[in-house]
Write an enzyme that holds these catalytic residues in place. Sequence first.
Site, PDB file in Angstrom:
ATOM      1  N   LYS A  52       3.145   3.985  14.951  1.00 54.23           N
ATOM      2  CA  LYS A  52       1.942   3.154  15.047  1.00 54.23           C
ATOM      3  C   LYS A  52       2.314   1.738  15.484  1.00 54.23           C
ATOM      4  O   LYS A  52       1.647   1.138  16.322  1.00 54.23           O
ATOM      5  CB  LYS A  52       1.208   3.144  13.694  1.00 54.23           C
ATOM      6  CG  LYS A  52       0.530   4.474  13.391  1.00 54.23           C
ATOM      7  CD  LYS A  52       0.037   4.596  11.956  1.00 54.23           C
ATOM      8  CE  LYS A  52      -0.472   6.023  11.719  1.00 54.23           C
ATOM      9  NZ  LYS A  52      -0.880   6.276  10.332  1.00 54.23           N
ATOM     10  N   GLN A  96      -0.573   3.739   4.632  1.00 54.98           N
ATOM     11  CA  GLN A  96      -0.103   5.082   4.961  1.00 54.98           C
ATOM     12  C   GLN A  96      -0.151   5.984   3.730  1.00 54.98           C
ATOM     13  O   GLN A  96       0.344   5.617   2.663  1.00 54.98           O
ATOM     14  CB  GLN A  96       1.336   4.990   5.505  1.00 54.98           C
ATOM     15  CG  GLN A  96       1.900   6.304   6.006  1.00 54.98           C
ATOM     16  CD  GLN A  96       1.163   6.845   7.237  1.00 54.98           C
ATOM     17  OE1 GLN A  96       0.859   6.102   8.162  1.00 54.98           O
ATOM     18  NE2 GLN A  96       0.866   8.130   7.229  1.00 54.98           N
ATOM     19  N   ASP A 119      -8.312   3.131   9.863  1.00 60.08           N
ATOM     20  CA  ASP A 119      -8.123   4.575   9.642  1.00 60.08           C
ATOM     21  C   ASP A 119      -9.487   5.271   9.512  1.00 60.08           C
ATOM     22  O   ASP A 119      -9.573   6.494   9.559  1.00 60.08           O
ATOM     23  CB  ASP A 119      -7.310   4.830   8.365  1.00 60.08           C
ATOM     24  CG  ASP A 119      -5.851   5.150   8.656  1.00 60.08           C
ATOM     25  OD1 ASP A 119      -5.555   5.568   9.801  1.00 60.08           O
ATOM     26  OD2 ASP A 119      -5.016   4.992   7.745  1.00 60.08           O
TER      27      ASP A 119
END
Length: 298
Positions: A52, A96, A119
């Site tokens: 990412k 995460q 997200d």
Amino acid sequence: MQLLDGKLVSETIKEKLKTEIESYVSQGKRKPKLVAIIVGDNGASQTYVASKERNSKAVGMDSDIIRLETTITETELLDLIAKLNNDDTVDGMLVQLPLPKHIDANKVTDAILPHKDVDGFHPYNTGQMVKGVDTLLPATPYGILLMLEHYNIPTVGKHCVVIGRSDIVGKPMSILMSRNAYPGNCTVTMCHSKTQDLNSYTLRADILIVASGIPEMVTGDMVKPGAVVIDVGITRMDADNEKGYVIKGDVHFESAKEVASYITPVPGGVGLMTIAGLLMNTLNAYKKHVGIEEAYTV
Ligand code: NDP
């Protein structure tokens, strides 16, 4: 059979994002900024977060990774998120998953300001998505929409079967494929571990999206001839090679590719599109943040 090439599509999207960001910077605006928080040293999570960061920098974004020990308390993590929520230079952030057991993942993702939630996990964004309002979408389903759009896959009136009902993949994917927009307007069937006679559904799927987490569970004999097959699965399996593992999808590629019209490979399919979805979300969050119109484009 045609391959749905996540590398090709994600590179095309990244090129567009890079050009757009360069144009904002040349107008004197700051770069978009993404912050990723990772707790602990899970190998797969480290790989995802590094990817990412690499990809966001490649398109001209600022990117930070905050690495925390597993000993961090839930309160300390929530305090850090509050700090980043209040930091005007941060456009998007993500934590995460998975998190250590002593930390409530829902509490953490719910603490991120909805407009920084790149997200797309926050209940506000889920609600907007359900209502069909433009918003930050969960990155994996968003990436799949971008893939379908790139290949002009017809979806209107098609029967889409989604295997899996998780909050991050199956559930939002089902909602998005049934929305009144393109890609969408499908008749959707959502299957899960309690579904009886799974094959009777998969064999009637024009579009089959598999997110069960069970390596190679969908075989060619479960696929309708000519179906579009999207394999979301990523499982690391021990292997006698340099890395010590191989990545398997939830679809048995070799048998399914004989039957499908389009199919995603693993790796090289949905995983790369998830990153593209995340980058699109970050750019959209930035555009809203700095007051550029036309944010959210699905
Ligand atoms: P979850 O484990 O949260 O969900 C799996 C879903 O599959 C559940 O709803 C479960 O049903 C269902 N399921 C399990 N077994 C069966 C079965 N035999 N028949 C039908 N349904 C079944 O996984 P995620 O949604 O988080 O992830 C799914 C896969 O996608 C994983 O391999 C994951 O690594 C991968 N992934 C890949 C991403 C990418 O970028 N490519 C991003 C996110 C995930 P029930 O609800 O009844 O338990």
